[in-house]
Write a protein that holds these residues in place. Structure first.
Motif, PDB file in Angstrom:
ATOM      1  N   ALA A   2       0.860  -1.179   0.000  1.00 18.61           N
ATOM      2  CA  ALA A   2       0.000   0.000   0.000  1.00 18.61           C
ATOM      3  C   ALA A   2       0.901   1.235   0.000  1.00 18.61           C
ATOM      4  CB  ALA A   2      -0.939  -0.010   1.184  1.00 18.61           C
ATOM      5  N   GLY A   3       0.316   2.371   0.307  1.00 20.00           N
ATOM      6  CA  GLY A   3       1.097   3.597   0.337  1.00 20.00           C
ATOM      7  C   GLY A   3       1.082   4.353  -0.972  1.00 20.00           C
ATOM      8  N   GLU A   4       0.481   3.766  -2.005  1.00 24.21           N
ATOM      9  CA  GLU A   4       0.390   4.481  -3.266  1.00 24.21           C
ATOM     10  C   GLU A   4      -0.503   5.712  -3.129  1.00 24.21           C
ATOM     11  OE1 GLU A   4      -0.197   1.161  -3.021  1.00 24.21           O
ATOM     12  OE2 GLU A   4       0.816   0.108  -4.667  1.00 24.21           O
ATOM     13  N   LEU A   5      -0.219   6.698  -3.986  1.00 25.58           N
ATOM     14  CA  LEU A   5      -1.000   7.940  -3.949  1.00 25.58           C
ATOM     15  C   LEU A   5      -2.177   7.844  -4.920  1.00 25.58           C
ATOM     16  CD1 LEU A   5      -1.307  10.890  -2.985  1.00 25.58           C
ATOM     17  CD2 LEU A   5       0.138  11.554  -4.941  1.00 25.58           C
ATOM     18  N   ILE A   6      -3.363   8.031  -4.381  1.00 26.63           N
ATOM     19  CA  ILE A   6      -4.587   8.003  -5.186  1.00 26.63           C
ATOM     20  C   ILE A   6      -5.181   9.402  -5.210  1.00 26.63           C
ATOM     21  CG2 ILE A   6      -6.837   6.881  -5.525  1.00 26.63           C
ATOM     22  CD1 ILE A   6      -4.798   4.727  -5.214  1.00 26.63           C
ATOM     23  N   LEU A   7      -5.460   9.886  -6.405  1.00 27.26           N
ATOM     24  CA  LEU A   7      -6.116  11.190  -6.551  1.00 27.26           C
ATOM     25  C   LEU A   7      -7.613  10.980  -6.733  1.00 27.26           C
ATOM     26  CD1 LEU A   7      -6.309  14.268  -7.093  1.00 27.26           C
ATOM     27  CD2 LEU A   7      -5.646  13.779  -9.470  1.00 27.26           C
ATOM     28  N   ILE A   8      -8.386  11.629  -5.870  1.00 29.21           N
ATOM     29  CA  ILE A   8      -9.850  11.579  -5.946  1.00 29.21           C
ATOM     30  C   ILE A   8     -10.335  12.888  -6.555  1.00 29.21           C
ATOM     31  CG2 ILE A   8     -11.998  11.475  -4.607  1.00 29.21           C
ATOM     32  CD1 ILE A   8     -10.291  10.123  -2.336  1.00 29.21           C
ATOM     33  N   VAL A   9     -11.048  12.798  -7.681  1.00 28.38           N
ATOM     34  CA  VAL A   9     -11.660  13.988  -8.276  1.00 28.38           C
ATOM     35  C   VAL A   9     -13.161  13.803  -8.152  1.00 28.38           C
ATOM     36  CG1 VAL A   9     -11.865  15.457 -10.314  1.00 28.38           C
ATOM     37  CG2 VAL A   9      -9.733  14.197  -9.899  1.00 28.38           C
ATOM     38  N   GLU A  10     -13.765  14.512  -7.232  1.00 25.17           N
ATOM     39  CA  GLU A  10     -15.180  14.292  -6.875  1.00 25.17           C
ATOM     40  C   GLU A  10     -15.737  15.571  -6.274  1.00 25.17           C
ATOM     41  OE1 GLU A  10     -18.487  13.477  -6.472  1.00 25.17           O
ATOM     42  OE2 GLU A  10     -17.798  11.375  -6.491  1.00 25.17           O
ATOM     43  N   ASP A  11     -16.852  16.047  -6.807  1.00 29.65           N
ATOM     44  CA  ASP A  11     -17.411  17.301  -6.309  1.00 29.65           C
ATOM     45  C   ASP A  11     -18.421  17.096  -5.189  1.00 29.65           C
ATOM     46  OD1 ASP A  11     -19.126  16.169  -8.301  1.00 29.65           O
ATOM     47  OD2 ASP A  11     -20.235  18.059  -8.365  1.00 29.65           O
ATOM     48  N   ASN A  12     -18.862  15.867  -4.990  1.00 29.56           N
ATOM     49  CA  ASN A  12     -19.830  15.613  -3.930  1.00 29.56           C
ATOM     50  C   ASN A  12     -19.080  15.279  -2.636  1.00 29.56           C
ATOM     51  OD1 ASN A  12     -21.416  13.498  -2.235  1.00 29.56           O
ATOM     52  ND2 ASN A  12     -22.980  14.528  -3.430  1.00 29.56           N
TER      53      ASN A  12
END
Ligand code: MN
Length: 129
Positions: A2-12
């Protein structure tokens, strides 16, 4: 790993919180944006290991953002998972045909989301440090 970087693009805000909480508790690192435009900036700057992309966003939508990501060498290879309320089979097909690497329907299934994230991260070619 784990430790990977995840980008969340979400307006809600509620969806973003669910995604963030699930990813953080699993051991991923998280970056967030409520717009595609800012998401693209973060992607260029931080080169996340994977992006969770809402389709319906204020301003630029998730499909256009995907096209922008694919155009640029720095971001072209980042796996992008569409996260959308579109659940009709045809829409799902459309989204995959648009070039997304994966698809998660809202409401989010935590188990399916984590399985898909892991599958896509493990699919990447090994980078030897
Ligand atoms: Mn949205």
């Amino acid at each position: 790993m784990a430790g990977e970087l995840i980008l969340i693009v979400e307006d809600n805000a509620l969806n973003a919180k669910l995604l963030r909480d699930v990813l953080l508790v699993t051991g991923y690192r998280v970056a967030e944006s409520t717009t595609a435009e800012m998401g693209l900036e973060i992607a260029r700057r931080e080169h996340p290991d994977l992006i969770l992309m809402d389709i319906q966003l204020p301003g630029m939508d998730g499909r256009s953002a995907l096209l922008e990501l694919r155009k640029e060498r720095a971001t072209a290879d980042i796996p992008v998972v569409a996260v959308t309320a579109s659940v009709l089979p045809l829409e799902r097909k459309d989204i995959l045909a648009a070039g997304f690497d994966g698809y998660q329907a809202k409401p989010i299934s935590v188990k399916e989301l984590l399985a898909e994230v892991r599958r896509l991260l493990d699919r990447r070619p090994e980078v030897v440090a």
